[in-house]
Each structure stands twice: as structure tokens, then as C-alpha cells.
Write an enzyme that holds these catalytic residues in place. Structure first.
Site, short mmCIF file in Angstrom:
data_model
loop_
_atom_site.label_atom_id
_atom_site.label_comp_id
_atom_site.label_asym_id
_atom_site.label_seq_id
_atom_site.Cartn_x
_atom_site.Cartn_y
_atom_site.Cartn_z
N TYR A 135 -27.39 36.49 23.05
CA TYR A 135 -28.15 36.52 24.30
C TYR A 135 -27.86 35.27 25.12
O TYR A 135 -27.66 35.33 26.33
CB TYR A 135 -29.64 36.64 23.99
N GLN A 166 -25.26 33.54 25.21
CA GLN A 166 -23.95 33.61 25.86
C GLN A 166 -24.01 34.40 27.16
O GLN A 166 -23.28 34.15 28.09
CB GLN A 166 -22.93 34.27 24.92
N HIS A 167 -24.88 35.41 27.17
CA HIS A 167 -24.98 36.25 28.37
C HIS A 167 -25.91 35.68 29.41
O HIS A 167 -25.64 35.75 30.61
CB HIS A 167 -25.50 37.64 27.99
N ARG A 168 -27.04 35.20 28.95
CA ARG A 168 -28.12 34.89 29.89
C ARG A 168 -28.57 33.45 29.88
O ARG A 168 -29.49 33.09 30.62
CB ARG A 168 -29.34 35.79 29.58
#
Lengths: 310, 324
Positions: free
Chosen positions: B231, B233-235
Site C-alpha cells: 500500500y 508503494q502505491h499511496r
């Protein structure tokens, strides 16, 4: 020599019919069937054209109906080249044989599943059926020996400056096929424009004295006239090149490049983007792109086929 | 007149898919003919396993089918940063040894549509790859299917990208094929499902009920994806989920709720198109609000959720699974 299993997929189509004749008469293929696709003309006409032609030439090849629309549903028949029927020119008696019940992609799947060896595919029209087959039967993709297709162009198009008709008609299908990992020979405009017929060739077909020869001459008469009406002097006989490339690969000049089908560009949608300068990072050449052939030999081989068919 | 509505759920469980299946089973209205799966939220082997185990756990005896391993034109891109790598936040469901159906998802749906011509309803709550393949292989099936309800798209903002809701974004070609297929279609998008939260008290009281099924749901609710590396890494870094006060948005469940209670969603017909090529707007379900394209309406767009009604449905769901 063993006959190699082959399925031809097309949208007959004057030059599709010439290709089928070349394939059948060569005696080097086990021609399992012909699958029809919407392209040059609507699907029902494509089916009717091929049935009439096979009946007329007394060729016993099963015919299957495939996609009636491209993957994204736009419908653009090539009336200018092929007439409203898709096979304008010769007047043929109505078909007596019927299209088979099985769907085209189910037939392709059945053939691949039941074949001991891998099977050749020769798509001569938009790649819709091939893509529909690949998405519904991904587990059978590995049983395709090679796809020798008529389509695309490394350096130019015809329907638009960037796109050749077959790819332009269904770019998403082309994208799926070109990225499938199957060995592909792309007989695009680069090579097919060298495979033109001129009036002396048409006379030669007629002078062969066979029914098939006369039929081919009538087809070509209309075909060439259609191109002249459009102001184009080229009368390239595109589709048979895909078959010729399977029969005489040593006589077709090919180079292996990385090819990707564009579906994004404003003007270049349907372009077979061919990396001839090794500029796309991290991509391996995936397509044997054909550029030239021996036109005289090509015409000779067509004549041989038209004699053999009687 | 059939006693129960024949239904197929095509999904990628998925925590909210899990709840949608629970709802479909507990409401008693449906004859669930099959659950078909595909890769999407997570890899296809996980979605298939989750569907199989969920069905077995709730006593649902229908065929479980597997479908597309990847979107039509490219490699799979999962939302494991939301659902966990295995799709249900690491929660272990009792492992069922029931075999999968041999037929691919699209053949199963076609077979059922032929058995129930004009009656079969399909809830597609994952990417639309299976449905697109169904429509490409069997174009005439659009007449046999009574209605296709999709959880997908948004009339406002997306989740995976500014306007791209994950299911549509994951396979835009499939979405394009479905929206242009002529099938009777309802689109339940994120802008609508975001309104469909259960009342907090009802939700938390329900979650505390005894029984295996509810205990598994409770565990899934306790899963906090925001603290995982995936997560982040994405957000980026986010504060942890407030588990005690957390009421999930469950888009797939809202879609199913709309099928159970016809008055739950307020819908309106529009022409909807899917952007498939623009690099920034890829996956956007654009609603032609002002009819500028002049194209005929192709879709019933869900706009509003009646929160009282959906709370009542969840309440009934918890009662049904109490002690099970």
C-alpha cells in the site's frame, strides 16, 4: 512431402479467393477449412462469396462463419475495392453448399486440439477471428505453428497514411495477435505492392484455357478497374502473398523486427509500428516482416495453380 | 414463472466480492447457478480459491468456474495493495476440496443463459474480461441474458486513477465491448456505491454476532491494508485504519443489494462510453449527461443509494448468518 495443416481466415474478397486457389492447388497443405470474417464486406456476403466460389471451382473445403463485427464494433466495408457484394466481377451461380454450424473459433480450437502437429494460420482479412480465438482458448495458442498474415505496413498504410486496411479495421484484434508470442510472418504493403498484376498477366490467366484461369481473369478485370477508378495504378494482389510466403519462404525477403500495433495515436491508429532502427528498449524482434518477392515467380506460381485447378 | 431468480456472479474475490456473495445467498431470492472468477483484485488462482472456499463455507453448492487469467490485451495489474496478496487480507477460510468446473467461465454463463432464456441475471463485480469473451464467442447471448449488473466505473471520481475505477481500468477493451454489446445493462459506479455504507451501529453489532461466517468477515474487516508495504508503494504513508469505527465501503455488495431490492438504487438511462486510449483518462466511464453524442442510451446508471434500505439488507444478512 507431408501436407502441412492450414486454416485460411478471410473476408472474400477478390484477392482472398486467389490466395485460396493458390493454397489448394499447391497440394502442399492439408487445408482444414476456411473461416470467414467481417472486413472487405459484411460477414454474410463473405460467407456467400466463398461458398459460391468453392462450388464453382468444385473444391470441397468446409466453411465456417466467424465474427460479424470487429472487437470494438465499428463496421467499415471496403466497397470501393471489392464492390458491394465483396466479389464484384464474375457472375457465379448461387451456392449450393452451406456454411457449417460450428462457430469459426470453435472450429479453429477443435482443429488445433485434435491435430498431432502444430497448425498454420493464414489470416487474409482483419484479425478479429484470430483474436477472438486467442482470448477464448488461450491454452491452445501454443499449437499455432505460424501465422502468415496479409496486413500492415512497416512504412506506410493505404486506408490512412499509417494504416493498412486489415489492421485498421480491427486494431485491438491485431494488437492481441501481434503480442501473442506466436511466430508471425507479416506480408504487409511493403511486399504486396511488389506483387501487382498488369493487363498482360490477366491475359495470361485467360490464355491458360482453364475455367479457373478465366475466373481469375474476370476477378482481376474488376479488381484492376476498381483501383483505376480510385486513381491508383497499383493493382497489388495482396492476399496470395501470405500463402506464397508459406510455400516459398526462400523467395520472400523478410527481416525480423519488433512490431507493435498502435491503438492510441490520433492519426496512427491501426499502424503496425515496426522498429527498424532498434530503438524500442527492452523489446525483442517478434515478427518476420516481408519486404520483397520475385514477382515473376509469384505470377508463374499463380498460373500453375490456375492450371492445376482446371 | 420461476420460483427463484437464476443468477450468476462473476467476480474476483476480493473482500467486497465476499460480502456480495454472502448477500446474494442470504436474501433467498436467487437460484445461484454458478460463481465464475477471473484475475483482477488479485491473481486468478487466489480469486478462484476464495470463491470456492466462500461458497463451501456458506453451503452454496453451485459450480465454481475459472475464467480469464489476464485482461484481453495486456498483463494483469492487481489491486493487492487494497485486498492483500491473497485477496481477502490474509484471512484463512476453511479449504474446500470441491473441484472447479472444467468449463471456462464464459461457457458456463452461456450454458446457463441457454437453460434460462431471457431470465438469467448476471452480476459482474470484477473486471469485465469474462463477460467480453462471452459476448465475443457467443454474440447472440445478449438476447438471452435478462440483465447484466456491473460494479464498475464512476460518474465522478475513480479510485485507481483520477477517473478510473479499478474494474473498468483493469480491462478497458473488455469494458468497451460490454458497453457496446446491446445487453440490458446497469452500471453501479463508485460515485453511487460510496453512498452505500451501512449504518455504523448496525454494522458493528452485526459483526459481533457468533458464527464462523461472521467471524471470517470480522477478520477481513480487521485487516488494515494501509500499513502494508504494498500500500505504501502505491499511496504513501497513511495513518492506520480505525478498526473500531470503521465501516467499509463495499462497492460489489452495493451492486448486489441493488439487485435484491429494486428500490434501493435510483437509476437513470444514459449513453455511456469508456475511454480506452487517452493516457490520463484511461478507464473513465463517461456519461453523456447532455446527450451531445446523440447516441442511444446503452445503460442504466445508478446514481443514488437508499441508505436505510441497504442498512436493512445488511441487518438481515447478519441475522441469517448468526451461528452459521
Amino acid at each position: 512431402m507431408d501436407r502441412r495443416p492450414l486454416i485460411i481466415d478471410g473476408d472474400p474478397g477478390h484477392d482472398d479467393v486467389m490466395a485460396i486457389m493458390l493454397a489448394y492447388a499447391s497440394g502442399r497443405f492439408d487445408l482444414k477449412g476456411i473461416t470467414c470474417v467481417n472486413g472487405n464486406c459484411p460477414l454474410p456476403k463473405a460467407v456467400d462469396n466463398i461458398l459460391k466460389t468453392l462450388d464453382y471451382l468444385e473444391l470441397d473445403i468446409p466453411v465456417y462463419a466467424g465474427a460479424a463485427t470487429p472487437m470494438r464494433g465499428y463496421n467499415k466495408p471496403a466497397v470501393m475495392c471489392h464492390g458491394a457484394s465483396g466479389l464484384a466481377g464474375p457472375i457465379l451461380p448461387p451456392a449450393t453448399s452451406k456454411v457449417r454450424d460450428m462457430r469459426a473459433i470453435e472450429f479453429i480450437a477443435k482443429t488445433l486440439r485434435e491435430s498431432d502437429e502444430k497448425v498454420l494460420l493464414a489470416p487474409l482479412g482483419p484479425l478479429t477471428n484470430i483474436a477472438d480465438f486467442m482470448i477464448a482458448y488461450p491454452e491452445l495458442i501454443g499449437k499455432i505453428e505460424r501465422i502468415s498474415l496479409m496486413g500492415g505496413g512497416a512504412l506506410h498504410g493505404n486506408v490512412t497514411p499509417a494504416a493498412e486496411f486489415n489492421i485498421w479495421h480491427d486494431p485491438e484484434a491485431a494488437r492481441i495477435v501481434f503480442s501473442s508470442g506466436v511466430p508471425i510472418t507479416m506480408c504487409g504493403l511493403d511486399v504486396t505492392e511488389h506483387a501487382f498484376v498488369d493487363p498482360s498477366d490477366i491475359q495470361r490467366f485467360r490464355d491458360l484455357g482453364t475455367r479457373a484461369g478465366r475466373f481469375a481473369a474476370e476477378l482481376m478485370d474488376y479488381y484492376c478497374l476498381a483501383f483505376q477508378r480510385m486513381g491508383m495504378m497499383e493493382n497489388a494482389l495482396h492476399d496470395p502473398v501470405a500463402i506464397y510466403a508459406l510455400l516459398y519462404p526462400e523467395k520472400v525477403e523478410t527481416h525480423k523486427y519488433y512490431v507493435e500495433v498502435d491503438i492510441f495515436g490520433e492519426y496512427t491508429r491501426g499502424c503496425t509500428v515496426t522498429d527498424m532502427v532498434d530503438s524500442v528498449p527492452g523489446k525483442q524482434p517478434n515478427v518476420d516482416v516481408a519486404f520483397d518477392l520475385d514477382r515473376n515467380d509469384f505470377i508463374d506460381k499463380l498460373c500453375d495453380a490456375l492450371v492445376k485447378l482446371g | 414463472m420461476l420460483e427463484k431468480r437464476p443468477l450468476i456472479i462473476d467476480c474476483d474475490p476480493g473482500i467486497d466480492d465476499f460480502v456480495a456473495i454472502l448477500l446474494a445467498n442470504s436474501c433467498g431470492q436467487f437460484d445461484i447457478r454458478a460463481i465464475t472468477t477471473l484475475g483482477g483484485n488479485v491473481l486468478p488462482q487466489y480469486t478462484a480459491r476464495n470463491a470456492k472456499n466462500t461458497a463451501a463455507m456458506i453451503g452454496l453448492d453451485c459450480p465454481i468456474g475459472r475464467g480469464a487469467q489476464k485482461p484481453l490485451m495486456h498483463e494483469i495489474d492487481t489491486a493487492d495493495y487494497i485486498h492483500g496478496v491473497d485477496g481477502i487480507g490474509g484471512v484463512e477460510l476453511p479449504e474446500s476440496d470441491r473441484p472447479f468446473d472444467e468449463r471456462p467461465a464464459w461457457d458456463i454463463i452461456y450454458d446457463e443463459a441457454c437453460k434460462f432464456p431471457g431470465q438469467l441475471e448476471v452480476a459482474a463485480i470484477g473486471p469485465l474480461t469474462n463477460i467480453a469473451i462471452l459476448f465475443r464467442k457467443y454474440p447472440e447471448v445478449v438476447r438471452l441474458i435478462k440483465k447484466l449488473h456491473i460494479m464498475g466505473g464512476s460518474t465522478t471520481t475513480g479510485n485507481h486513477s483520477p477517473y478510473g475505477e479499478f474494474n473498468i481500468w483493469e480491462d478497458v477493451l473488455a469494458a468497451d465491448i460490454v458497453f457496446n454489446s446491446g445487453v440490458e445493462l446497469r452500471m453501479v459506479g463508485l460515485d453511487c456505491t460510496r453512498q452505500g455504507q451501512c449504518d455504523k451501529q448496525v454494522w458493528h453489532q452485526g459483526l459481533q454476532k457468533p458464527g464462523l461466517v461472521i467471524s471470517k468477515l470480522r477478520e477481513m474487516m480487521a485487516f488494515d491494508p494501509t500499513q502494508t508495504e504494498l500500500y505504501r508503494q502505491h499511496r504513501g504513508i497513511k495513518p492506520p485504519k480505525d478498526v473500531e469505527n470503521y465501516v467499509p465501503g463495499l462497492p460489489d455488495a452495493v451492486t448486489m443489494a441493488g439487485m435484491i431490492d429494486e428500490d434501493l438504487l435510483q437509476c437513470q438511462k444514459y449513453y455511456v462510453m469508456v475511454e480506452t486510449t487517452g493516457p490520463l483518462t484511461y478507464g473513465w466511464t463517461m456519461v453523456d449527461w447532455n446527450m451531445t453524442t446523440r447516441k442511444p442510451f446503452n445503460c442504466e446508471v445508478a446514481l443514488k443509494v437508499d441508505t436505510d434500505r441497504i442498512t436493512e439488507l445488511y441487518h438481515q444478512m447478519f441475522e441469517f448468518y448468526e451461528g452459521k
